[in-house]
Write an enzyme that holds these catalytic residues in place. Structure first.
Site, PDB file in Angstrom:
ATOM      1  N   ASP A   1      -7.882  -7.325   0.901  1.00 10.16           N
ATOM      2  CA  ASP A   1      -6.926  -7.475   1.998  1.00 10.16           C
ATOM      3  C   ASP A   1      -7.582  -7.002   3.277  1.00 10.16           C
ATOM      4  O   ASP A   1      -8.501  -6.184   3.254  1.00 10.16           O
ATOM      5  CB  ASP A   1      -5.660  -6.648   1.749  1.00 10.16           C
ATOM      6  CG  ASP A   1      -5.878  -5.185   2.132  1.00 10.16           C
ATOM      7  OD1 ASP A   1      -5.461  -4.796   3.244  1.00 10.16           O
ATOM      8  OD2 ASP A   1      -6.495  -4.444   1.343  1.00 10.16           O
TER       9      ASP A   1
ATOM     10  N   ASP B   1       0.848  -1.186   0.000  1.00 12.68           N
ATOM     11  CA  ASP B   1       0.000   0.000   0.000  1.00 12.68           C
ATOM     12  C   ASP B   1       0.887   1.241   0.000  1.00 12.68           C
ATOM     13  O   ASP B   1       2.107   1.146   0.065  1.00 12.68           O
ATOM     14  CB  ASP B   1      -0.967  -0.012   1.186  1.00 12.68           C
ATOM     15  CG  ASP B   1      -0.254   0.013   2.526  1.00 12.68           C
ATOM     16  OD1 ASP B   1       0.969   0.253   2.559  1.00 12.68           O
ATOM     17  OD2 ASP B   1      -0.919  -0.202   3.551  1.00 12.68           O
TER      18      ASP B   1
END
EC number: 2.4.2.64
Length: 427
Positions: free
Chosen positions: A273, A99
């Site tokens: 996720d 991320d």
């Protein structure tokens, strides 16, 4: 053909549900092939809490997520570069997604401020002033060396309304161009832009339209699962998948509850996720189709069954609920054993959905799953509505009332999920 000529990401839809927007795909990355839909366990600092890489391989985990914010602070860029990237540093041979780090700073740090330059914050380790710009986020992610990386986006709380939402969406578009410009490893790392726009349909549509003009290999949907109603949640997912291209993977960030995964696959999402499986394990909870088993409860003291007789993870093969109850109240090792099971559960759920899509039996799979998941209570209205929007019809169940406090059980379950969401957001 040399490695430099292999595309860093290819994606192929291998099967589609004839009723809903669900699809099964094959994503080929530098380090491994990834079958979609896929759940990516979160290894915040280069490891899943309580699970080592060899155990993840045994579970046939194909891809995991690393956190740029935490890895950028510790071990830091220089260490990652010297190690040759996160794959070598942690001994993980398969795919990694990273991320951007923006969400953690805005959601977890009290002193974060955002302007056009980037995100200004104080380090939680030494209180020093730090600035994360789109360029610096990309620099960290290039050092990490993940197969897929995220742009730095302007994150606002999901329930924010007014001009700030549009400002964040427009800034996110400007920042993706800065990320693309700074990206030094496009030949072996794929950058995903992030769709923002809050709960505003026109803003989401505008953002998707703008991002599709960029040369990217996939898309992420951000800014959801952060406190909004489930009705708003599914509608925004549906809006985004309705406009995103069909030939590229779609990643919904931060979603991990089993029912949410099933609904969002039906709505056309490919990748997910969440820290939920490992975090709930640390509270002594095991995931099963009917929800969660809190193994700290006394009723499991004499229960000699495995967590799930249909699960083939090492925890279910070797240990009973009674033993896990015993160590859950006494030993920290229980969180490791439960984490193994919970990750195995999520991966098995995704595999079951893929197989159902490939057999074109996904609607029946959804109906059977919801019957098990909400065995003692009605299926929530938002789930019925979301599935109906993609032509999967579930029967409407009568509301059951809990005699103790006269609250519908669906409302009580939602309160429990709200607490779980708060725990996930704070991790």
């Amino acid at each position: 053909m040399g490695p430099s000529h292999i595309p860093p990401l290819t994606y192929k839809v291998v099967a589609e549900c004839s009723v809903s927007k669900a699809r099964a795909g094959l994503m080929t990355l530098r380090h491994s092939e990834v079958n979609t839909p896929v759940f990516m366990p979160v290894g915040t600092q280069g490891t899943l809490k309580g699970i080592v890489p060899d155990q993840l391989i045994e579970l046939n985990c194909q891809i995991l997520l690393g956190n740029t914010y935490h890895l950028g602070l510790r071990p830091g860029i220089e260490t990652l570069k010297k190690a040759g990237g996160l794959h070598k540093f942690m001994g993980w041979p398969r795919a990694i997604l990273t991320d951007s780090g923006g969400f953690q700073m805005v959601s977890l740090l009290q002193l974060a401020e955002i302007d056009e330059h980037g995100v200004n914050f104080r380090s939680p380790f030494d209180n020093s002033q730090c600035m994360l710009t789109p360029e610096h986020s990309i620099e960290i992610q290039n050092a990490i060396g993940g197969d897929i990386m995220m742009q730095l986006d302007d994150v606002v709380k999901t329930t924010t309304t007014g001009p700030r939402v549009e400002e964040a969406m427009e800034r996110t578009i400007r920042w993706v161009d800065r990320c693309i410009e700074a990206h030094a490893r496009d030949d072996d790392q794929s950058l995903f832009p992030i769709v923002q726009g809050g709960l505003d349909v026109p803003l989401r549509q505008r953002c998707v339209s703008a991002l599709m003009e960029r040369q990217v290999r996939g898309f992420a949907v951000g800014g959801l699962s952060g406190g909004e109603s489930k009705h708003d949640f599914w509608r925004m997912v549906d809006v985004c998948t309705g406009y995103l291209p069909k030939d590229k993977p779609r990643y919904l960030m931060g979603v991990g509850f089993a029912a949410d995964l099933v609904v969002c696959v039906a709505l056309g999402i490919d990748m997910f996720d969440c820290v939920f499986p490992t975090r709930t394990a640390r509270f002594g909870c095991a995931l099963v189709d009917s929800g969660q088993l809190n193994l700290k409860q006394p009723k499991y003291k004499l229960d000699m069954e495995p967590i799930d007789k249909d699960c083939d993870c090492s925890t279910c093969r070797r240990y009973t609920r009674s033993y896990l109850h015993h160590i859950a109240t006494n030993e920290s090792v229980s969180s490791s054993l439960l984490s193994i099971h919970n990750v195995a559960y999520q991966l098995r759920l995704m595999r079951s959905m893929r197989e159902a899509i490939q057999r074109d039996e996904f609607p029946q799979f959804v109906a059977d799953f919801m019957a098990r998941h909400f065995k003692a209570e009605p299926v929530p209205a938002w789930i019925r509505e979301a599935l109906s929007a993609v032509n999967i019809q579930l029967p409407a169940d009568p509301e059951r009332i809990d005699e103790q406090d006269q609250k519908p059980k669906t409302e009580k379950r939602r309160e429990t999920e709200d607490v779980a969401e708060e725990q996930v957001a704070s991790s």
